[in-house]
Design a protein around this motif. Sequence first.
Motif, PDB file in Angstrom:
ATOM      1  N   GLU A  32      -6.611 -22.408  49.357  1.00  8.89           N
ATOM      2  CA  GLU A  32      -5.785 -23.275  50.208  1.00  8.89           C
ATOM      3  C   GLU A  32      -5.094 -22.465  51.298  1.00  8.89           C
ATOM      4  O   GLU A  32      -5.073 -22.861  52.463  1.00  8.89           O
ATOM      5  CB  GLU A  32      -4.697 -23.965  49.380  1.00  8.89           C
ATOM      6  N   VAL A  33      -4.504 -21.343  50.899  1.00  8.27           N
ATOM      7  CA  VAL A  33      -3.780 -20.508  51.857  1.00  8.27           C
ATOM      8  C   VAL A  33      -4.753 -19.953  52.891  1.00  8.27           C
ATOM      9  O   VAL A  33      -4.478 -19.968  54.098  1.00  8.27           O
ATOM     10  CB  VAL A  33      -3.006 -19.382  51.140  1.00  8.27           C
ATOM     11  N   ALA A  34      -5.916 -19.489  52.441  1.00  6.27           N
ATOM     12  CA  ALA A  34      -6.907 -18.934  53.372  1.00  6.27           C
ATOM     13  C   ALA A  34      -7.419 -20.013  54.325  1.00  6.27           C
ATOM     14  O   ALA A  34      -7.584 -19.759  55.520  1.00  6.27           O
ATOM     15  CB  ALA A  34      -8.070 -18.320  52.594  1.00  6.27           C
ATOM     16  N   MET A  35      -7.651 -21.220  53.825  1.00  2.00           N
ATOM     17  CA  MET A  35      -8.128 -22.300  54.665  1.00  2.00           C
ATOM     18  C   MET A  35      -7.060 -22.680  55.691  1.00  2.00           C
ATOM     19  O   MET A  35      -7.372 -22.923  56.862  1.00  2.00           O
ATOM     20  CB  MET A  35      -8.513 -23.520  53.828  1.00  2.00           C
ATOM     21  N   ALA A  36      -5.810 -22.730  55.261  1.00  2.10           N
ATOM     22  CA  ALA A  36      -4.730 -23.055  56.193  1.00  2.10           C
ATOM     23  C   ALA A  36      -4.633 -21.991  57.278  1.00  2.10           C
ATOM     24  O   ALA A  36      -4.436 -22.306  58.457  1.00  2.10           O
ATOM     25  CB  ALA A  36      -3.409 -23.187  55.448  1.00  2.10           C
ATOM     26  N   LEU A  37      -4.784 -20.739  56.906  1.00  2.60           N
ATOM     27  CA  LEU A  37      -4.742 -19.665  57.898  1.00  2.60           C
ATOM     28  C   LEU A  37      -5.886 -19.830  58.890  1.00  2.60           C
ATOM     29  O   LEU A  37      -5.702 -19.672  60.092  1.00  2.60           O
ATOM     30  CB  LEU A  37      -4.823 -18.294  57.215  1.00  2.60           C
ATOM     31  N   GLY A  38      -7.056 -20.203  58.400  1.00  3.69           N
ATOM     32  CA  GLY A  38      -8.198 -20.408  59.278  1.00  3.69           C
ATOM     33  C   GLY A  38      -8.061 -21.635  60.162  1.00  3.69           C
ATOM     34  O   GLY A  38      -8.674 -21.714  61.216  1.00  3.69           O
ATOM     35  N   THR A  39      -7.238 -22.599  59.754  1.00  6.73           N
ATOM     36  CA  THR A  39      -7.037 -23.826  60.520  1.00  6.73           C
ATOM     37  C   THR A  39      -6.216 -23.584  61.773  1.00  6.73           C
ATOM     38  O   THR A  39      -6.374 -24.298  62.760  1.00  6.73           O
ATOM     39  CB  THR A  39      -6.331 -24.884  59.644  1.00  6.73           C
ATOM     40  N   LEU A  40      -5.345 -22.594  61.742  1.00  5.78           N
ATOM     41  CA  LEU A  40      -4.496 -22.346  62.902  1.00  5.78           C
ATOM     42  C   LEU A  40      -5.380 -22.014  64.092  1.00  5.78           C
ATOM     43  O   LEU A  40      -6.204 -21.110  64.039  1.00  5.78           O
ATOM     44  CB  LEU A  40      -3.519 -21.201  62.622  1.00  5.78           C
ATOM     45  N   SER A  41      -5.219 -22.761  65.176  1.00  6.91           N
ATOM     46  CA  SER A  41      -6.106 -22.583  66.329  1.00  6.91           C
ATOM     47  C   SER A  41      -5.808 -21.309  67.098  1.00  6.91           C
ATOM     48  O   SER A  41      -6.652 -20.792  67.786  1.00  6.91           O
ATOM     49  CB  SER A  41      -6.016 -23.796  67.252  1.00  6.91           C
ATOM     50  N   ASP A 120       5.320 -20.250  52.784  1.00  9.08           N
ATOM     51  CA  ASP A 120       5.911 -19.300  51.827  1.00  9.08           C
ATOM     52  C   ASP A 120       5.067 -18.032  51.753  1.00  9.08           C
ATOM     53  O   ASP A 120       5.593 -16.921  51.741  1.00  9.08           O
ATOM     54  CB  ASP A 120       6.029 -19.933  50.431  1.00  9.08           C
ATOM     55  N   SER A 121       3.745 -18.201  51.701  1.00  9.75           N
ATOM     56  CA  SER A 121       2.846 -17.041  51.653  1.00  9.75           C
ATOM     57  C   SER A 121       2.942 -16.223  52.929  1.00  9.75           C
ATOM     58  O   SER A 121       2.946 -14.988  52.889  1.00  9.75           O
ATOM     59  CB  SER A 121       1.398 -17.491  51.448  1.00  9.75           C
ATOM     60  N   LEU A 122       3.015 -16.896  54.064  1.00  9.94           N
ATOM     61  CA  LEU A 122       3.130 -16.210  55.346  1.00  9.94           C
ATOM     62  C   LEU A 122       4.426 -15.408  55.419  1.00  9.94           C
ATOM     63  O   LEU A 122       4.428 -14.243  55.820  1.00  9.94           O
ATOM     64  CB  LEU A 122       3.066 -17.222  56.494  1.00  9.94           C
ATOM     65  N   ARG A 123       5.533 -16.012  54.992  1.00  6.37           N
ATOM     66  CA  ARG A 123       6.830 -15.309  54.994  1.00  6.37           C
ATOM     67  C   ARG A 123       6.793 -14.119  54.039  1.00  6.37           C
ATOM     68  O   ARG A 123       7.281 -13.043  54.354  1.00  6.37           O
ATOM     69  CB  ARG A 123       7.946 -16.268  54.584  1.00  6.37           C
ATOM     70  N   GLU A 124       6.246 -14.356  52.854  1.00  5.10           N
ATOM     71  CA  GLU A 124       6.190 -13.297  51.838  1.00  5.10           C
ATOM     72  C   GLU A 124       5.364 -12.113  52.312  1.00  5.10           C
ATOM     73  O   GLU A 124       5.707 -10.959  52.082  1.00  5.10           O
ATOM     74  CB  GLU A 124       5.602 -13.865  50.546  1.00  5.10           C
ATOM     75  N   ALA A 125       4.266 -12.405  52.996  1.00  5.51           N
ATOM     76  CA  ALA A 125       3.371 -11.343  53.448  1.00  5.51           C
ATOM     77  C   ALA A 125       3.919 -10.612  54.666  1.00  5.51           C
ATOM     78  O   ALA A 125       3.612  -9.441  54.873  1.00  5.51           O
ATOM     79  CB  ALA A 125       1.993 -11.921  53.780  1.00  5.51           C
ATOM     80  N   GLY A 126       4.720 -11.289  55.480  1.00  2.09           N
ATOM     81  CA  GLY A 126       5.301 -10.637  56.643  1.00  2.09           C
ATOM     82  C   GLY A 126       4.563 -10.910  57.947  1.00  2.09           C
ATOM     83  O   GLY A 126       4.698 -10.156  58.894  1.00  2.09           O
ATOM     84  N   GLY A 127       3.779 -11.963  58.026  1.00  2.00           N
ATOM     85  CA  GLY A 127       3.084 -12.302  59.263  1.00  2.00           C
ATOM     86  C   GLY A 127       1.614 -12.570  59.012  1.00  2.00           C
ATOM     87  O   GLY A 127       1.104 -12.362  57.915  1.00  2.00           O
ATOM     88  N   GLU A 128       0.925 -13.037  60.064  1.00  2.00           N
ATOM     89  CA  GLU A 128      -0.473 -13.438  59.914  1.00  2.00           C
ATOM     90  C   GLU A 128      -1.385 -12.270  59.552  1.00  2.00           C
ATOM     91  O   GLU A 128      -2.232 -12.388  58.667  1.00  2.00           O
ATOM     92  CB  GLU A 128      -0.966 -14.112  61.196  1.00  2.00           C
ATOM     93  N   ASP A 129      -1.235 -11.126  60.229  1.00  2.00           N
ATOM     94  CA  ASP A 129      -2.087  -9.971  59.913  1.00  2.00           C
ATOM     95  C   ASP A 129      -1.839  -9.493  58.489  1.00  2.00           C
ATOM     96  O   ASP A 129      -2.778  -9.205  57.744  1.00  2.00           O
ATOM     97  CB  ASP A 129      -1.841  -8.824  60.901  1.00  2.00           C
TER      98      ASP A 129
END
Length: 166
Positions: A32-41, A120-129
Amino acid sequence: MHAINRGDLDSAYRLIDAAHASLLTERGTRAEVAMALGTLSTAAPPISPGPPLTVGELAFRIGVHAATLRSWETEGILHPEREKATGYRRYGPDCVRDAEIARQLRRGGYPLPQVARFLDSLREAGGEDALTEFLEAWQERLARRGRDLLAGAAQLDTFLTLLDHR
């Protein structure tokens, strides 16, 4: 092994099934998290400095109703600061970025709980990269756990076969 040694095979099998089910659930969350990341245009909008926005200003900026932002807060998607004197919401740069991402994911059809998990995952990881690296490492951990479960099951089967032949 305690259940096996007690002769309680049914409990042992249930524990094994639960471990596999837990791994499957975690794989789904990661997907789900990976798909959401891929959805961002585009990459996450840059955090722009400036004074915090009010609920109305942010709603206008991203093209949603103020009630939508309040509902996103209730769902754990946004975490605005509150003015001490008035209690009014103030959306700082991080919150503005999260609102823009949330709007994009919602337009992509993602339900609110998935949007909240992604942010939450994005915040926890510290950004998209960092999130991309985190997802790759998470995938490796899931694969390793899957292999470990298979290896453990094979060894348990060997042990049970030996017990059967006694």
